[in-house]
Design a protein around this motif. Structure first.
Motif, mmCIF file in Angstrom:
data_model
loop_
_atom_site.group_PDB
_atom_site.id
_atom_site.type_symbol
_atom_site.label_atom_id
_atom_site.label_comp_id
_atom_site.label_asym_id
_atom_site.label_seq_id
_atom_site.Cartn_x
_atom_site.Cartn_y
_atom_site.Cartn_z
ATOM 1 N N UNK A 222 0.780 -1.220 0.000
ATOM 2 C CA UNK A 222 0.000 0.000 0.000
ATOM 3 C C UNK A 222 0.815 1.275 0.000
ATOM 4 N N UNK A 223 2.123 1.170 -0.168
ATOM 5 C CA UNK A 223 2.975 2.356 -0.160
ATOM 6 C C UNK A 223 2.746 3.230 -1.377
ATOM 7 N N UNK A 224 3.320 4.422 -1.335
ATOM 8 C CA UNK A 224 3.158 5.365 -2.439
ATOM 9 C C UNK A 224 4.506 5.657 -3.093
ATOM 10 N N UNK A 225 4.484 6.160 -4.320
ATOM 11 C CA UNK A 225 5.734 6.503 -5.006
ATOM 12 C C UNK A 225 6.544 7.585 -4.297
ATOM 13 N N UNK A 226 5.902 8.363 -3.431
ATOM 14 C CA UNK A 226 6.625 9.420 -2.712
ATOM 15 C C UNK A 226 7.031 8.987 -1.305
ATOM 16 N N UNK A 227 6.803 7.724 -0.977
ATOM 17 C CA UNK A 227 7.102 7.227 0.365
ATOM 18 C C UNK A 227 8.575 6.928 0.574
ATOM 19 N N UNK A 228 8.897 6.646 1.822
ATOM 20 C CA UNK A 228 10.236 6.197 2.182
ATOM 21 C C UNK A 228 11.240 7.290 2.459
ATOM 22 N N UNK A 229 10.825 8.537 2.426
ATOM 23 C CA UNK A 229 11.770 9.637 2.626
ATOM 24 C C UNK A 229 12.374 9.590 4.026
ATOM 25 N N UNK A 230 11.563 9.320 5.049
ATOM 26 C CA UNK A 230 12.086 9.243 6.424
ATOM 27 C C UNK A 230 13.113 8.121 6.547
ATOM 28 N N UNK A 231 12.882 7.021 5.836
ATOM 29 C CA UNK A 231 13.848 5.917 5.844
ATOM 30 C C UNK A 231 15.170 6.378 5.251
ATOM 31 N N UNK A 232 15.115 7.067 4.113
ATOM 32 C CA UNK A 232 16.335 7.587 3.479
ATOM 33 C C UNK A 232 17.044 8.557 4.410
ATOM 34 N N UNK A 233 16.279 9.408 5.089
ATOM 35 C CA UNK A 233 16.880 10.370 6.015
ATOM 36 C C UNK A 233 17.577 9.662 7.175
ATOM 37 N N UNK A 234 16.998 8.553 7.641
ATOM 38 C CA UNK A 234 17.646 7.777 8.715
ATOM 39 C C UNK A 234 18.969 7.199 8.226
ATOM 40 N N UNK A 235 18.988 6.662 7.007
ATOM 41 C CA UNK A 235 20.238 6.131 6.441
ATOM 42 C C UNK A 235 21.268 7.247 6.303
ATOM 43 N N UNK A 236 20.821 8.413 5.862
ATOM 44 C CA UNK A 236 21.726 9.560 5.735
ATOM 45 C C UNK A 236 22.306 9.959 7.089
#
Length: 184
Positions: free
Chosen positions: A16-30
């Motif tokens: 059910x995710x969206x194409x704009x999702x996952x930004x917080x995950x990327x920020x955590x990796x950063x």
């Protein structure tokens, strides 16, 4: 979502995710890359589920594609984080048992191909599958029966194949403690 019929039903978990999702995950990796620099290299390898590869066209209205979300995550990674994209790697092996039919997890063979891709990205040695012994658990019915309670899943057991290394190996790691503010 159930695809096929007994005895080879494949149970898929809708995404059910969206194409704009996952930004917080990327920020955590950063943030990890920033905090661990320069001593630790940080990699980001998002694992697509079987739905990405095995959902039939006619069922696409019941789930979403994962590739756009994964691409969005990678687009938000800082340069010091290495993305390991598995979509093409796993897509090349979809005719093999890389995902379990009756479970929401990938199969050990899929994990092997992902580990190989990671080793290539990290420039570390990696053994061929020929260096492993294969073991089989017959009659495996995984988690998707518990989720769906659909008898077709229960009546479609599969072989769970796993691998053990023939050679002796060692692993070296550093154990860090991180507080709630991501300080080491």
């Amino acid at each position: 979502l159930l695809v096929g019929s007994v005895p080879t039903v494949r149970a898929l978990m809708a995404y059910g995710g969206t194409p704009t999702g996952g930004v917080a995950y990327a920020q955590a990796a950063n943030l990890y890359a920033e905090r661990f620099a320069p001593d630790v290299r940080v990699y980001c390898m998002v694992i697509p589920t079987s739905t990405e590869f095995y959902v039939p066209e006619r069922a696409l209205n019941s789930t979403r594609r994962q590739a756009p979300t994964i691409e969005n995550i990678y687009a938000h990674l800082d340069a010091q984080v290495t993305a390991v994209d598995l979509i093409a790697v796993l897509a090349a092996h979809t005719d093999e048992d890389i995902y379990l039919r009756t479970d929401h997890h990938w199969a050990p063979l899929g994990a092997y191909y992902a580990a190989e891709a990671f080793a290539r990205a990290a420039d570390v040695p990696f053994h061929s599958l020929d260096d492993y012994d294969s073991h089989v658990v017959h009659g495996f019915v995984g988690s998707m029966y518990g989720y769906s309670h659909d008898i077709a899943v229960k009546e479609s057991p599969e072989d769970f194949v796993y691998y053990t290394p023939r050679t002796h190996y060692t692993t070296t790691y550093i154990d860090y403690t991180i507080d709630e503010n991501y300080h080491i």
